[in-house]
Design an enzyme around this catalytic site. Structure first.
Site, mmCIF file in Angstrom:
data_model
loop_
_atom_site.group_PDB
_atom_site.id
_atom_site.type_symbol
_atom_site.label_atom_id
_atom_site.label_comp_id
_atom_site.label_asym_id
_atom_site.label_seq_id
_atom_site.Cartn_x
_atom_site.Cartn_y
_atom_site.Cartn_z
ATOM 1 N N LYS A 63 26.964 -28.030 25.895
ATOM 2 C CA LYS A 63 28.280 -27.804 25.277
ATOM 3 C C LYS A 63 28.706 -26.350 25.448
ATOM 4 C CE LYS A 63 27.553 -31.581 22.033
ATOM 5 N NZ LYS A 63 27.364 -32.101 20.685
ATOM 6 N N GLN A 117 25.207 -30.579 14.978
ATOM 7 C CA GLN A 117 24.528 -31.479 15.916
ATOM 8 C C GLN A 117 23.690 -32.504 15.151
ATOM 9 O OE1 GLN A 117 25.046 -31.565 19.213
ATOM 10 N NE2 GLN A 117 23.667 -33.288 19.454
ATOM 11 N N ASP A 125 34.221 -32.907 16.006
ATOM 12 C CA ASP A 125 33.578 -34.192 16.292
ATOM 13 C C ASP A 125 34.437 -35.379 15.863
ATOM 14 O OD1 ASP A 125 31.116 -34.339 17.561
ATOM 15 O OD2 ASP A 125 30.000 -33.704 15.784
HETATM 16 N N1 LIG Z 1 27.506 -33.829 16.254
HETATM 17 C C1 LIG Z 1 27.201 -34.781 17.166
HETATM 18 N N2 LIG Z 1 25.930 -35.087 17.390
HETATM 19 C C2 LIG Z 1 25.651 -36.054 18.293
HETATM 20 C C3 LIG Z 1 26.662 -36.701 19.026
HETATM 21 C C4 LIG Z 1 27.996 -36.345 18.769
HETATM 22 O O1 LIG Z 1 28.970 -36.887 19.366
HETATM 23 N N3 LIG Z 1 28.230 -35.364 17.831
HETATM 24 N N4 LIG Z 1 26.348 -37.615 20.027
HETATM 25 C C5 LIG Z 1 24.966 -37.743 20.473
HETATM 26 C C6 LIG Z 1 24.520 -36.836 21.540
HETATM 27 N N5 LIG Z 1 25.494 -36.099 22.314
HETATM 28 C C7 LIG Z 1 26.348 -35.244 21.692
HETATM 29 O O2 LIG Z 1 25.959 -34.293 21.103
HETATM 30 C C8 LIG Z 1 25.377 -35.997 23.733
HETATM 31 C C9 LIG Z 1 24.614 -36.848 24.458
HETATM 32 C C10 LIG Z 1 24.480 -36.685 25.854
HETATM 33 C C11 LIG Z 1 25.129 -35.643 26.489
HETATM 34 C C12 LIG Z 1 25.002 -35.383 27.947
HETATM 35 O O3 LIG Z 1 25.702 -34.546 28.465
HETATM 36 N N6 LIG Z 1 24.104 -36.057 28.619
HETATM 37 C C13 LIG Z 1 23.875 -35.814 30.036
HETATM 38 C C14 LIG Z 1 22.379 -35.699 30.298
HETATM 39 C C15 LIG Z 1 21.765 -34.517 29.672
HETATM 40 C C16 LIG Z 1 20.253 -34.555 29.816
HETATM 41 O O4 LIG Z 1 19.765 -34.106 30.838
HETATM 42 O O5 LIG Z 1 19.610 -35.061 28.910
HETATM 43 C C17 LIG Z 1 24.419 -36.989 30.857
HETATM 44 O O6 LIG Z 1 24.547 -38.098 30.296
HETATM 45 O O7 LIG Z 1 24.687 -36.790 32.031
HETATM 46 C C18 LIG Z 1 25.913 -34.796 25.755
HETATM 47 C C19 LIG Z 1 26.031 -34.964 24.393
HETATM 48 C C20 LIG Z 1 24.003 -37.509 19.315
HETATM 49 N N7 LIG Z 1 24.354 -36.392 18.528
#
Ligand SMILES: Nc1nc2c(c(=O)[nH]1)N[C@@H](CN(C=O)c1ccc(C(=O)N[C@@H](CCC(=O)O)C(=O)O)cc1)CN2
Length: 283
Positions: free
Chosen positions: A53, A97, A120
């Site tokens: 982020k 988070q 969020d």
């Molecule tokens: N406050 C919050 N916490 C969480 C949220 C949310 O929306 N708000 N959602 C999930 C996790 N999440 C956001 O934070 C999230 C998940 C995945 C990714 C992401 O970029 N994934 C990459 C891979 C990254 C890696 O190598 O692991 C991808 O899919 O290409 C970003 C955000 C739970 N918590």
């Protein structure tokens, strides 16, 4: 059949290019948008997502405010961090988070966020606005899913959608988004109490798997040609394990890669909420 890839990385890049221009316009008017994050503890997934982020912020010109607290932080410590971000003029939007360590009261902390800075879209006031279908920051993952489907021309109006998982960050709020008049989908929200999951999934034109159970959605559960979006971010031996089995690709019409699908869209829509909050300040 080999499914069309719903490329979240490429779609997020387009959204970020637009945001970069809007951030530049804001700066010309004397406003620099700032994203705050509150991360408690050392969950490896959360560390990666928060780092991502802040990388995105640098890419589009948004200022970063990072608050990292140890896993031993108490309720009062996190409350103090939230109060500081609520008061900080440099922070236009922020997130706590999730998940938080079990000893913390997540709901009380989310309620403490100033709804005007809720990047969020998960504050009860903003979720309530979504229920009432009035303007509010939208939850990032559900909003990202809708935009990804639109980008690839997947019909949403009139579609049967099976959402698997009733968590607040994805499943429950996605149901609210997809049933707005502008989307007009018919949504079945499946969860651990659902009696015959396969039957619901098999009927769906769009399947969103957000249960956190690796390979829960199998090839024989998917209607040929359906769009399948994998939100699963379980980690098995350090690697991402999605909720969708790999061979679903043989039967689906559209499929998100994972990584590279819904995750980058979640991050792009977070930036979008921060920019919108800054633009709202100037109205
Ligand atoms: N406050 C919050 N916490 C969480 C949220 C949310 O929306 N708000 N959602 C999930 C996790 N999440 C956001 O934070 C999230 C998940 C995945 C990714 C992401 O970029 N994934 C990459 C891979 C990254 C890696 O190598 O692991 C991808 O899919 O290409 C970003 C955000 C739970 N918590």
């Amino acid at each position: 059949m080999s499914a069309v890839k719903l490329d979240g990385k490429a779609t997020a890049a387009k959204i970020k290019a637009d945001l970069k221009n809007r951030v530049a316009a804001l700066k010309e008017r004397g406003v620099t948008p700032g994203l705050g994050t509150v991360l408690v503890g050392d969950d490896p997934g959360s560390q990666i997502y928060v780092a991502g982020k802040h990388r995105d912020c640098a890419e589009v010109g948004i200022a970063s405010i990072r608050v990292d607290l140890p896993a031993t932080a108490g309720q009062a410590d996190v409350e103090a961090a939230i109060d500081e971000l609520n008061a900080s003029p440099a922070c236009t939007g922020y997130i706590v988070q999730l998940p938080l360590p079990k000893h913390l009261d997540t709901m009380a902390l989310l309620e403490r966020i100033d709804p005007a800075k809720d990047a969020d879209g998960l504050h009860p006031v903003n979720l309530g606005r979504l229920v009432h279908m009035v303007d509010a920051p939208l939850p990032c993952t559900p909003h990202g899913i809708v935009l990804l489907l639109q980008e690839y021309g997947v019909p949403i109006k009139g579609a049967e959608v099976a959402v698997v998982g009733r968590g607040i960050t994805v499943g429950r709020s996605l149901g609210l988004l997809l049933t707005r008049r502008s989307e007009n989908a018919t949504v079945t929200l499946c969860h651990t109490g659902t009696q015959d999951l396969a039957a619901h999934v098999r009927r769906a034109d769009i399947v969103v798997a957000a249960a956190g159970v690796p390979e829960l959605i199998k090839k024989d559960m998917v209607k040929p040609g359906a769009a399948v979006l994998d939100v699963g971010v379980s980690r098995v031996a350090g690697k991402i394990a999605g909720d969708v089995a790999l061979d679903v690709e043989d039967v689906a019409g559209y499929l998100t890669p994972n990584p590279g699908g819904v995750g980058p869209m979640t991050r792009a829509l977070l930036l979008s909420n921060v920019v919108e909050a800054a633009e709202r300040r100037l109205r």
